[in-house]
Design an enzyme around this catalytic site. Structure first.
Site, PDB file in Angstrom:
ATOM      1  N   TYR A 168     -10.588  35.224  22.323  1.00  0.00           N
ATOM      2  CA  TYR A 168      -9.907  34.016  22.039  1.00  0.00           C
ATOM      3  C   TYR A 168      -8.340  33.650  20.939  1.00  0.00           C
ATOM      4  O   TYR A 168      -7.689  33.731  21.810  1.00  0.00           O
ATOM      5  CB  TYR A 168     -11.130  32.610  22.398  1.00  0.00           C
ATOM      6  CG  TYR A 168      -9.764  31.265  22.226  1.00  0.00           C
ATOM      7  CD1 TYR A 168      -9.133  30.811  22.871  1.00  0.00           C
ATOM      8  CD2 TYR A 168     -10.382  30.762  21.364  1.00  0.00           C
ATOM      9  CE1 TYR A 168      -8.245  30.193  23.229  1.00  0.00           C
ATOM     10  CE2 TYR A 168      -9.101  29.373  20.729  1.00  0.00           C
ATOM     11  CZ  TYR A 168      -8.398  29.436  21.849  1.00  0.00           C
ATOM     12  OH  TYR A 168      -7.742  28.273  21.274  1.00  0.00           O
ATOM     13  N   LYS A 201      -4.607  33.996  22.103  1.00  0.00           N
ATOM     14  CA  LYS A 201      -3.844  33.186  21.484  1.00  0.00           C
ATOM     15  C   LYS A 201      -2.521  34.231  20.723  1.00  0.00           C
ATOM     16  O   LYS A 201      -1.214  33.408  20.317  1.00  0.00           O
ATOM     17  CB  LYS A 201      -4.057  32.397  20.520  1.00  0.00           C
ATOM     18  CG  LYS A 201      -5.412  31.458  21.921  1.00  0.00           C
ATOM     19  CD  LYS A 201      -4.353  30.216  22.338  1.00  0.00           C
ATOM     20  CE  LYS A 201      -4.813  29.064  23.580  1.00  0.00           C
ATOM     21  NZ  LYS A 201      -3.544  28.558  24.319  1.00  0.00           N
TER      22      LYS A 201
HETATM   23  N1  UFG Z   1     -22.056  24.498  17.284  1.00  0.00           N
HETATM   24  C1  UFG Z   1     -23.722  24.553  17.312  1.00  0.00           C
HETATM   25  N2  UFG Z   1     -23.423  24.027  17.742  1.00  0.00           N
HETATM   26  C2  UFG Z   1     -23.193  23.858  19.568  1.00  0.00           C
HETATM   27  C3  UFG Z   1     -21.791  24.064  19.729  1.00  0.00           C
HETATM   28  C4  UFG Z   1     -21.926  24.216  18.881  1.00  0.00           C
HETATM   29  O1  UFG Z   1     -24.102  24.761  16.520  1.00  0.00           O
HETATM   30  O2  UFG Z   1     -24.123  23.609  20.620  1.00  0.00           O
HETATM   31  C5  UFG Z   1     -21.236  25.015  16.341  1.00  0.00           C
HETATM   32  C6  UFG Z   1     -20.362  26.335  16.447  1.00  0.00           C
HETATM   33  O3  UFG Z   1     -20.805  27.476  16.286  1.00  0.00           O
HETATM   34  C7  UFG Z   1     -19.343  25.992  15.478  1.00  0.00           C
HETATM   35  C8  UFG Z   1     -18.701  24.740  15.344  1.00  0.00           C
HETATM   36  O4  UFG Z   1     -20.406  23.853  15.625  1.00  0.00           O
HETATM   37  O5  UFG Z   1     -19.733  26.426  13.829  1.00  0.00           O
HETATM   38  C9  UFG Z   1     -17.954  23.826  15.631  1.00  0.00           C
HETATM   39  O6  UFG Z   1     -18.114  24.774  17.332  1.00  0.00           O
HETATM   40  P1  UFG Z   1     -16.995  24.295  18.701  1.00  0.00           P
HETATM   41  O7  UFG Z   1     -17.485  25.153  19.782  1.00  0.00           O
HETATM   42  O8  UFG Z   1     -16.933  23.080  18.915  1.00  0.00           O
HETATM   43  O9  UFG Z   1     -15.752  24.745  18.504  1.00  0.00           O
HETATM   44  P2  UFG Z   1     -14.970  26.322  17.432  1.00  0.00           P
HETATM   45  O10 UFG Z   1     -14.836  26.332  15.887  1.00  0.00           O
HETATM   46  O11 UFG Z   1     -15.629  27.445  18.184  1.00  0.00           O
HETATM   47  O12 UFG Z   1     -14.021  26.307  18.609  1.00  0.00           O
HETATM   48  C10 UFG Z   1     -12.505  25.323  18.540  1.00  0.00           C
HETATM   49  C11 UFG Z   1     -12.070  25.887  20.185  1.00  0.00           C
HETATM   50  C12 UFG Z   1     -11.111  26.859  19.537  1.00  0.00           C
HETATM   51  C13 UFG Z   1     -10.158  26.592  18.559  1.00  0.00           C
HETATM   52  C14 UFG Z   1     -11.569  26.926  16.941  1.00  0.00           C
HETATM   53  C15 UFG Z   1     -10.355  26.472  15.981  1.00  0.00           C
HETATM   54  O13 UFG Z   1     -12.850  24.952  20.877  1.00  0.00           O
HETATM   55  O14 UFG Z   1     -10.670  26.673  20.422  1.00  0.00           O
HETATM   56  O15 UFG Z   1     -11.597  25.323  17.241  1.00  0.00           O
HETATM   57  O16 UFG Z   1     -11.318  26.505  14.906  1.00  0.00           O
HETATM   58  F1  UFG Z   1     -10.156  28.179  18.523  1.00  0.00           F
END
Ligand code: UFG
Length: 318
Positions: free
Chosen positions: A138, A142
């Protein structure tokens, strides 16, 4: 300004569409509704159901003066499992859009980039001149579009801004996050609070952070929308600016779950599972550049307040 919003039926795109309409802009939304919702497009905007790959005739019809480009696949985990979809939509699709813009002489663009372009940071908070070494597909896709924009600015006089979002949350203009398959932390925790799920999984508690869970910078979608309106007129021809957008405050997964407990009054049972592939331990923004250049100031820096806005919208929907 007459603007085209690619991806305006999605979470962030629909909120920015509402903000653009509020600011007196004429807005057409291009969205293939693969993850977006037609009913999220504010009523003052026209919706054209088309993919980025087929954007040329749409731009020929709309003749926008500027494009705001949100249309993308945006899930870190899925990008590791199905990279081909990410290269196709995010890179080939964006290329088609830029070529369609060139075809009609539209050279102003604001692009939704991401903190995931940086990968595991050496320095926190992360400045824009930090090395870009994405840890997932991803982020790589980008970053490729950011590079495309630099070349189009230099060679074709594009006036471009890449906004590198950190973790967007909350609700504005009555619009919030609504994914068919939810993967984001705050909405998942809220689904536990509403009873849609019994519990949630924390993806790893063995990261090199104080409580072992990943740290992220949560920014309110309304503050993000403000930044788009400021960014739109900012660059001159031939200029590609890159701005980080976050609060500069890091919260661990455990702290986010704590904020959801506080706001909803629900115990939110959690189980600790393995790490999710592609997740960096810590992503926190330095947004000094956009604050200094454009005077952007986030209005919602309190995590519980951000969670509360998302929670209240959920209540309003049910
Ligand atoms: N997480 C959990 N359990 C869940 C969902 C998420 O522990 O059920 C954790 C993830 O592992 C991560 C954190 O929570 O450590 C945040 O996860 P998200 O999926 O909410 O968000 P991400 O950080 O993976 O990604 C988001 C956007 C991306 C962006 C990124 C930038 O989806 O598009 O933030 O920080 F690039």
């Amino acid at each position: 300004m007459r603007v085209l919003v690619a991806g305006g039926a999605g979470y962030i795109g629909s909120v920015v569409t509402a903000a653009l309409l509020d600011g007196g802009h004429e807005v057409t939304v291009l969205d293939d509704l693969s993850t977006g919702h037609a009913d999220a497009v504010p009523s003052g905007a026209r919706l054209i159901d088309a993919s980025l790959h087929d954007s040329a005739p749409v731009l020929a019809d709309v003749r926008p003066e500027a494009v705001l480009h949100f249309a993308a696949r945006s899930l870190v985990g899925a990008s590791q499992e199905r990279p081909q979809d990410y290269w196709d939509t995010n890179v080939a699709g964006s290329f088609a859009l830029l070529e369609a813009m060139r075809g009609v002489g539209c050279r102003r663009i604001v692009f939704s980039s991401t903190a995931a372009t940086y990968g595991e940071p050496e320095l926190v908070p992360i400045p824009e001149d930090a090395p870009t070494r994405p840890t997932n597909t991803y982020g790589a896709t980008k970053l490729s579009v950011d590079m495309m924009l630099t070349s189009y600015a230099v060679a074709h006089g594009f006036a471009a801004v890449s906004l590198r979002y950190f973790n967007v949350a909350g609700a504005a203009y009555g619009l919030g996050e609504r994914h068919t398959t939810e993967t984001h932390l705050i909405p998942i925790a809220l689904q536990v609070a509403t009873g849609e799920r019994d519990s949630m999984t924390i993806y790893g508690d063995d990261y090199p952070t104080p409580d072992g869970t990943c740290i992220r910078d949560y920014i309110h979608v309304g503050d993000l929308a403000d930044a788009h309106l400021l960014a739109l007129p900012a660059p001159g021809p031939g200029e590609h600016r890159i701005y980080n957008l976050g609060n500069g405050l890091g919260f661990s997964v455990q702290e986010v779950v704590g904020a959801v407990r506080e706001v909803t009054g629900h115990p939110i049972p959690v189980v600790v599972g393995p790490r999710r592939p592609g997740d960096p331990a810590q992503l926190v923004a330095s947004s000094d550049r956009i604050r200094a250049d454009l005077g952007w100031t986030p209005r919602h820096t309190d995590l519980a307040g951000i969670v509360r806005d998302a929670w209240e919208l959920r209540g309003a929907r049910t």
